[in-house]
Design a protein around this motif. Structure first.
Motif, short mmCIF file in Angstrom:
data_model
loop_
_atom_site.label_atom_id
_atom_site.label_comp_id
_atom_site.label_asym_id
_atom_site.label_seq_id
_atom_site.Cartn_x
_atom_site.Cartn_y
_atom_site.Cartn_z
N SER A 149 -78.52 -34.09 -52.89
CA SER A 149 -78.24 -35.31 -52.15
C SER A 149 -78.59 -35.07 -50.69
N PRO A 150 -78.75 -36.12 -49.89
CA PRO A 150 -79.03 -35.92 -48.46
C PRO A 150 -77.98 -35.02 -47.78
N ALA B 259 -86.59 -32.13 -48.68
CA ALA B 259 -85.93 -33.43 -48.51
C ALA B 259 -86.96 -34.48 -48.10
N TRP B 260 -87.82 -34.14 -47.15
CA TRP B 260 -88.79 -35.14 -46.67
C TRP B 260 -89.75 -35.54 -47.77
N GLY C 203 -88.99 -35.55 -51.00
CA GLY C 203 -88.29 -36.15 -52.12
C GLY C 203 -87.48 -37.39 -51.80
N ARG C 204 -87.33 -37.72 -50.53
CA ARG C 204 -86.53 -38.88 -50.13
C ARG C 204 -87.44 -40.08 -49.89
N PRO C 205 -86.86 -41.28 -49.79
CA PRO C 205 -87.67 -42.49 -49.58
C PRO C 205 -88.48 -42.44 -48.28
N GLU D 278 -87.16 -42.71 -44.69
CA GLU D 278 -86.44 -41.58 -44.13
C GLU D 278 -87.37 -40.47 -43.64
N ARG D 279 -88.65 -40.61 -43.85
CA ARG D 279 -89.60 -39.54 -43.53
C ARG D 279 -89.51 -39.05 -42.09
N TRP E 26 -86.42 -36.57 -41.73
CA TRP E 26 -86.55 -35.27 -42.38
C TRP E 26 -87.69 -34.46 -41.77
N TYR F 35 -76.62 -40.42 -42.58
CA TYR F 35 -76.00 -39.15 -42.99
C TYR F 35 -75.36 -38.38 -41.84
N TRP G 166 -77.65 -46.42 -44.94
CA TRP G 166 -78.79 -45.91 -45.69
C TRP G 166 -78.30 -45.43 -47.05
#
Length: 167
Positions: A42-43, A69-70, A72-74, A77-78, A81, A122, A165
């Motif tokens: 998770s974040p 994370a960068w 694998g996340r939407p 959010e880039r 991350w 977060y 978010w």
């Protein structure tokens, strides 16, 4: 010529062993354990893991966690991350004795964090991290060097509510 290791999508993967500062070692060397490319966290878990690594002076490995994370996340959010990962690489450059590279990455990371927008997800302390990174970059090369404590930024604010978010 040796073919580079690739994942199932054909993206190159560096499978060479690395030392504690993330420098490649000769093939067959022991090295330190690598961070898997496919972390499913998770974040909050990504942030906690990266913080543990930063606190243990393993900035290169924190960078690998934040890079996972960068990737694998939407997309929205880039910048967050990427900015965090770039700060970790900046610390890595300091640890490796490369102040010029550190300054570039710390400033680039701060700029990416500025692009993360509001509200900040977060509980990431973007304002504090931007100030920390800029101050650290400005102090590189100053007499007396950088203390290890300055290389352990707090990624999140404690006790503040979560943003809107998605988790």
């Amino acid at each position: 010529m040796v073919e580079r290791a690739r994942d199932e999508t054909g993206r190159p993967r560096n499978s060479r062993p690395r030392d504690a500062l993330g420098r490649p070692l000769p093939p067959g060397s022991a090295g330190v354990p690598r961070i898997p490319d496919d972390l499913a966290l998770s974040p909050t878990e990504f942030l906690e893991y990266a913080q543990e690594l930063l606190d243990a002076e393993r900035a290169f490995h924190a960078h690998e966690v934040l890079e996972a994370a960068w990737k694998g996340r939407p997309a929205q959010e880039r910048p967050l991350w990427q900015g965090l990962a770039q700060l970790a690489v900046g610390i890595t450059h300091i640890q490796r004795g490369n102040p010029a590279g550190a300054s570039v990455l710390l400033r680039r990371g701060a700029e990416r964090l500025r692009e993360a927008g509001d509200p900040v997800p977060y509980r990431v302390d973007t304002a504090g991290l931007i100030a920390w990174a800029t101050g650290l970059a400005d102090s590189l090369g100053a007499p007396g060097g950088i203390s290890a404590d300055r290389l352990r930024p707090a990624l999140t604010r404690r006790g503040h509510g979560e943003s809107d978010w998605p988790a």
